[in-house]
Design a protein around this motif. Sequence first.
Motif, PDB file in Angstrom:
ATOM      1  N   GLY A  54       0.797  -1.212   0.000  1.00  0.00           N
ATOM      2  CA  GLY A  54       0.000   0.000   0.000  1.00  0.00           C
ATOM      3  C   GLY A  54       0.830   1.262   0.000  1.00  0.00           C
ATOM      4  N   GLY A  55       2.144   1.123   0.193  1.00  0.00           N
ATOM      5  CA  GLY A  55       3.046   2.269   0.080  1.00  0.00           C
ATOM      6  C   GLY A  55       3.402   2.970   1.363  1.00  0.00           C
ATOM      7  N   ARG A  56       2.802   2.626   2.483  1.00  0.00           N
ATOM      8  CA  ARG A  56       3.088   3.247   3.772  1.00  0.00           C
ATOM      9  C   ARG A  56       3.063   2.173   4.859  1.00  0.00           C
ATOM     10  N   PRO A  57       3.940   2.290   5.865  1.00  0.00           N
ATOM     11  CA  PRO A  57       5.017   3.268   6.008  1.00  0.00           C
ATOM     12  C   PRO A  57       6.196   2.957   5.085  1.00  0.00           C
ATOM     13  N   HIS A  58       7.072   3.953   4.943  1.00  0.00           N
ATOM     14  CA  HIS A  58       8.254   3.801   4.112  1.00  0.00           C
ATOM     15  C   HIS A  58       9.297   2.936   4.804  1.00  0.00           C
ATOM     16  N   ALA A  59      10.279   2.521   4.013  1.00  0.00           N
ATOM     17  CA  ALA A  59      11.299   1.604   4.524  1.00  0.00           C
ATOM     18  C   ALA A  59      12.167   2.224   5.615  1.00  0.00           C
ATOM     19  N   GLU A  60      12.581   3.495   5.430  1.00  0.00           N
ATOM     20  CA  GLU A  60      13.544   4.097   6.353  1.00  0.00           C
ATOM     21  C   GLU A  60      13.015   4.207   7.781  1.00  0.00           C
ATOM     22  N   PRO A  61      11.810   4.779   8.005  1.00  0.00           N
ATOM     23  CA  PRO A  61      11.331   4.860   9.386  1.00  0.00           C
ATOM     24  C   PRO A  61      11.102   3.498  10.019  1.00  0.00           C
ATOM     25  N   GLN A  62      10.737   2.497   9.221  1.00  0.00           N
ATOM     26  CA  GLN A  62      10.584   1.153   9.778  1.00  0.00           C
ATOM     27  C   GLN A  62      11.910   0.623  10.303  1.00  0.00           C
ATOM     28  N   ALA A  63      12.957   0.738   9.488  1.00  0.00           N
ATOM     29  CA  ALA A  63      14.274   0.247   9.901  1.00  0.00           C
ATOM     30  C   ALA A  63      14.787   1.018  11.108  1.00  0.00           C
ATOM     31  N   LEU A  64      14.563   2.324  11.125  1.00  0.00           N
ATOM     32  CA  LEU A  64      15.042   3.150  12.233  1.00  0.00           C
ATOM     33  C   LEU A  64      14.268   2.861  13.523  1.00  0.00           C
ATOM     34  N   THR A  65      12.996   2.584  13.404  1.00  0.00           N
ATOM     35  CA  THR A  65      12.202   2.245  14.587  1.00  0.00           C
ATOM     36  C   THR A  65      12.705   0.954  15.219  1.00  0.00           C
ATOM     37  N   ILE A  66      13.034  -0.021  14.383  1.00  0.00           N
ATOM     38  CA  ILE A  66      13.571  -1.278  14.900  1.00  0.00           C
ATOM     39  C   ILE A  66      14.919  -1.043  15.573  1.00  0.00           C
ATOM     40  N   ALA A  67      15.746  -0.192  14.976  1.00  0.00           N
ATOM     41  CA  ALA A  67      17.069   0.086  15.550  1.00  0.00           C
ATOM     42  C   ALA A  67      16.962   0.863  16.856  1.00  0.00           C
ATOM     43  N   PRO A  91       8.210  13.501   5.946  1.00  0.00           N
ATOM     44  CA  PRO A  91       9.339  13.129   5.098  1.00  0.00           C
ATOM     45  C   PRO A  91      10.296  12.169   5.811  1.00  0.00           C
ATOM     46  N   CYS A  92      10.851  11.252   5.058  1.00  0.00           N
ATOM     47  CA  CYS A  92      11.816  10.310   5.636  1.00  0.00           C
ATOM     48  C   CYS A  92      13.081  11.022   6.106  1.00  0.00           C
ATOM     49  N   VAL A  93      13.443  12.128   5.464  1.00  0.00           N
ATOM     50  CA  VAL A  93      14.646  12.849   5.905  1.00  0.00           C
ATOM     51  C   VAL A  93      14.483  13.335   7.342  1.00  0.00           C
ATOM     52  N   ASP A  94      13.260  13.659   7.751  1.00  0.00           N
ATOM     53  CA  ASP A  94      13.026  14.088   9.131  1.00  0.00           C
ATOM     54  C   ASP A  94      13.300  12.947  10.099  1.00  0.00           C
ATOM     55  N   ALA A  95      12.839  11.751   9.762  1.00  0.00           N
ATOM     56  CA  ALA A  95      13.070  10.589  10.621  1.00  0.00           C
ATOM     57  C   ALA A  95      14.557  10.266  10.717  1.00  0.00           C
ATOM     58  N   ILE A  96      15.264  10.435   9.614  1.00  0.00           N
ATOM     59  CA  ILE A  96      16.703  10.132   9.600  1.00  0.00           C
ATOM     60  C   ILE A  96      17.463  11.118  10.482  1.00  0.00           C
ATOM     61  N   ARG A  97      17.120  12.397  10.358  1.00  0.00           N
ATOM     62  CA  ARG A  97      17.784  13.409  11.197  1.00  0.00           C
ATOM     63  C   ARG A  97      17.461  13.181  12.670  1.00  0.00           C
ATOM     64  N   ALA A  98      16.202  12.899  12.970  1.00  0.00           N
ATOM     65  CA  ALA A  98      15.801  12.713  14.367  1.00  0.00           C
ATOM     66  C   ALA A  98      16.467  11.495  14.997  1.00  0.00           C
ATOM     67  N   ALA A  99      16.758  10.486  14.188  1.00  0.00           N
ATOM     68  CA  ALA A  99      17.364   9.262  14.708  1.00  0.00           C
ATOM     69  C   ALA A  99      18.858   9.424  14.990  1.00  0.00           C
ATOM     70  N   GLY A 100      19.459  10.497  14.497  1.00  0.00           N
ATOM     71  CA  GLY A 100      20.879  10.716  14.735  1.00  0.00           C
ATOM     72  C   GLY A 100      21.795   9.898  13.846  1.00  0.00           C
ATOM     73  N   VAL A 101      21.303   9.508  12.683  1.00  0.00           N
ATOM     74  CA  VAL A 101      22.135   8.753  11.731  1.00  0.00           C
ATOM     75  C   VAL A 101      23.313   9.607  11.303  1.00  0.00           C
ATOM     76  N   ALA A 102      24.495   8.997  11.233  1.00  0.00           N
ATOM     77  CA  ALA A 102      25.709   9.741  10.880  1.00  0.00           C
ATOM     78  C   ALA A 102      25.992   9.717   9.379  1.00  0.00           C
ATOM     79  N   ARG A 103      25.567   8.624   8.713  1.00  0.00           N
ATOM     80  CA  ARG A 103      25.893   8.480   7.290  1.00  0.00           C
ATOM     81  C   ARG A 103      24.735   7.798   6.585  1.00  0.00           C
ATOM     82  N   VAL A 104      24.419   8.287   5.387  1.00  0.00           N
ATOM     83  CA  VAL A 104      23.408   7.665   4.535  1.00  0.00           C
ATOM     84  C   VAL A 104      24.068   7.239   3.236  1.00  0.00           C
ATOM     85  N   VAL A 105      23.880   5.979   2.884  1.00  0.00           N
ATOM     86  CA  VAL A 105      24.354   5.455   1.600  1.00  0.00           C
ATOM     87  C   VAL A 105      23.127   5.115   0.773  1.00  0.00           C
ATOM     88  N   ALA A 106      22.965   5.785  -0.347  1.00  0.00           N
ATOM     89  CA  ALA A 106      21.810   5.559  -1.223  1.00  0.00           C
ATOM     90  C   ALA A 106      22.290   5.003  -2.555  1.00  0.00           C
TER      91      ALA A 106
END
Length: 370
Positions: A54-67, A91-106
Amino acid sequence: MTPAELDEALMASALAMGRRHLGATWPNPAVGAVVVRETPSGPFVLGRGATAPGGRPHAEPQALTIAGEAARGSTLYVTLEPCSHHGRTPPCVDAIRAAGVARVVAAIGDPDDRVAGRGFNILREAGITVDVGPGALEARLAHAGHIRRVVDGRPHVMLKLAVSADGKAGLEGRRPAAITGEEARAAVHMLRATHDAVLTGIGTVLADDPLLTCRLPGMADRSPVRVVLDGALRLPLSSALVRSLDIAPLWVIAGEGAPLEREAALNDLGVEVMRVGRGPTGGLDLAEALRLLAVRGITRLMVEAGPRVASAFVAADLVDEADIFTGPDPLGANAIDALEGLPLAALDTHLVEVETHTHGRDRLRVMRRR
């Protein structure tokens, strides 16, 4: 393992996650993400995610929530540029910033104008290291439907053909023939499961009364939207396609002059009818039909039709990929050609063979756009 090799390996894991839901996330791409922390003994995976059906939730917040809190200072591997626009979710960029990720590889950037580098820029401005490119080739294949829909306004089209050893698709008199075996048929069902929609013509429906569902054990819910090209709305109300609306939706693309009473009868049963004009050869305008499907969110379209419809797609240069299953036996000189009015070699004009596989006694050739 070098750092570059490690990035490739971890991106391969993210790609495998995303592929799990191919065909089920439209209109969104099937993205995969993996959160990793470096340890003295090597990388440790903290969380994995894939765009949900169905398209939601996106992959990034799911992975970050588990971490969880462990994501702080980690590396996030993601198969497509993280979104930077507000939709049904933040936006997924908000979740990434809030999680404190140091590096993103896309693996690749997103051509969608609402993202298109903006996601990377937001992350870099937040002090996050961004690297792009590992797994790019595989990511472009995995996200071909999203890319085609955004760039060209139509779905990525995969043409499936079953042909005999002498290049035929049916017996004389347009009678159906069993060309391939059980293994190849199972592979076709899996292809249906990984596409948003499967399209056929009314001729095939009237001749074969197909279901066009995924009938692998436990995978009925992965059946695609069924689409029928039916200029005059001849689809029988008692057809297997109509009777199976509880399994998967059915959309019919009709001509502008098709009877309104037939449309109403189909609508009453739950069938969606849309209309298009006629193309240069007098048949339904395939380009317009594909645009309609894209507007409705379809990104990956499997064409599983008879020789006339298959030939029309090839002639219009609307085939991006072809999966050709070839059986071991000939059907004879009077049998029906796989592409009406065209040699099978017409596929070579725009496609090139990239893979071959065997399924029992049958051979699969995969061709993609040059």
